[in-house]
Scaffold this active site. Structure first.
Site, PDB file in Angstrom:
ATOM      1  CB  CYS A  84      -0.888  -0.030   1.236  1.00 18.48           C
ATOM      2  SG  CYS A  84      -1.760   1.505   1.562  1.00 18.48           S
ATOM      3  CD  GLU A  85      -0.205   5.422  -3.829  1.00 14.82           C
ATOM      4  OE1 GLU A  85      -0.910   6.442  -3.879  1.00 14.82           O
ATOM      5  OE2 GLU A  85       0.377   4.953  -4.813  1.00 14.82           O
ATOM      6  CG  HIS A  86      -2.449   5.517   1.202  1.00 11.77           C
ATOM      7  ND1 HIS A  86      -3.678   4.973   0.912  1.00 11.77           N
ATOM      8  CD2 HIS A  86      -2.213   6.448   0.248  1.00 11.77           C
ATOM      9  CE1 HIS A  86      -4.167   5.556  -0.172  1.00 11.77           C
ATOM     10  NE2 HIS A  86      -3.305   6.449  -0.584  1.00 11.77           N
ATOM     11  CG  HIS A  87      -0.466   3.281   6.228  1.00  7.45           C
ATOM     12  ND1 HIS A  87      -1.741   3.224   5.667  1.00  7.45           N
ATOM     13  CD2 HIS A  87      -0.503   4.288   7.136  1.00  7.45           C
ATOM     14  CE1 HIS A  87      -2.498   4.146   6.218  1.00  7.45           C
ATOM     15  NE2 HIS A  87      -1.785   4.806   7.111  1.00  7.45           N
ATOM     16  CD  GLN A 125      -8.329  -4.312  -3.704  1.00  6.51           C
ATOM     17  OE1 GLN A 125      -7.991  -4.316  -2.524  1.00  6.51           O
ATOM     18  NE2 GLN A 125      -9.385  -4.982  -4.138  1.00  6.51           N
ATOM     19  CG  HIS A 153      -6.022  -3.445   1.832  1.00  6.26           C
ATOM     20  ND1 HIS A 153      -5.349  -2.594   0.991  1.00  6.26           N
ATOM     21  CD2 HIS A 153      -6.949  -4.078   1.059  1.00  6.26           C
ATOM     22  CE1 HIS A 153      -5.853  -2.692  -0.225  1.00  6.26           C
ATOM     23  NE2 HIS A 153      -6.822  -3.585  -0.208  1.00  6.26           N
ATOM     24  CB  CYS A 155      -2.804  -0.200   5.966  1.00 10.10           C
ATOM     25  SG  CYS A 155      -3.961  -0.291   4.596  1.00 10.10           S
TER      26      CYS A 155
END
Length: 193
Positions: A84-87, A125, A153, A155
């Site tokens: 995941c690019e956020h976390h 995703q 996920h 995250c």
């Protein structure tokens, strides 16, 4: 046995950054158990993001065959792992891909390779689902493409809301799959055990 991976430029610099991250987390990166961790993490991150160095369109073109078959081709239950690019935590699951050929087919393993290429990037995703569909549409020019991804996920499981059993499903489709009947046929075949 897995192929030997060739690491990209910047590996030593990346390891040095992870050494500093360990310090910032309050750890001693020079203690026995962590001495090799920065390099191991740097190598893992390069492996997990190798999709940036690969061309999914070219993978499909390498196994493009003229064929008059014009019914649905489905490759389902393609396992994938992504970050995941956020976390920068993993998300993983299964991708299901269908296309209706329009004069050309591709090797079935190439569909799974396309999934892997887009999964081996920092991702969300939703974008990954769209990228897989667009790649197949632009390269094979089929009558239609449909991609469904089901993923868990980390995250959401390890932090934040901590929902252990949640699954996220995304879909993208084009062409013949714009018809509800064709989408339903795909879904029926997908869930037919």
């Amino acid at each position: 046995m897995a192929e030997e991976y060739e690491y990209r430029a910047g590996l030593d610099e990346l390891a040095a950054q992870y050494h500093r991250i360990l310090e910032l987390l309050g750890e001693n990166p020079d203690r026995e158990g962590l001495q090799k961790t920065p390099m191991r993490v740097a190598k893992a991150m390069q492996f997990l993001t190798q999709g940036y160095e690969q061309d999914a369109h070219e993978i499909l073109r390498q196994a493009l065959f003229r064929e008059d078959y014009s019914q649905m081709v489905i490759v389902k239950d393609i396992d994938f792992f992504s970050l995941c690019e956020h976390h920068m935590l993993p998300f993983y699951g299964k991708a299901h891909v269908a296309y209706i050929p329009n004069g050309y087919i591709t090797g079935l393993s190439k569909i799974a390779r396309v999934v892997d290429i887009y999964a081996h990037r920092l991702q969300v995703q939703e974008r990954m689902t769209l990228q897989i569909k667009q790649c197949i549409q632009e390269t094979l020019h089929p009558l239609g493409v449909m991609v469904v991804i089901e993923a868990r996920h980390m995250c959401m499981q390890m932090r934040g809301v901590e929902k252990q059993n949640s699954i996220t499903t995304t879909s993208e489709f084009s062409g013949a799959f714009n018809q509800a009947k064709t989408r339903q046929e795909f879904m029926n075949l997908l869930h037919n055990q």
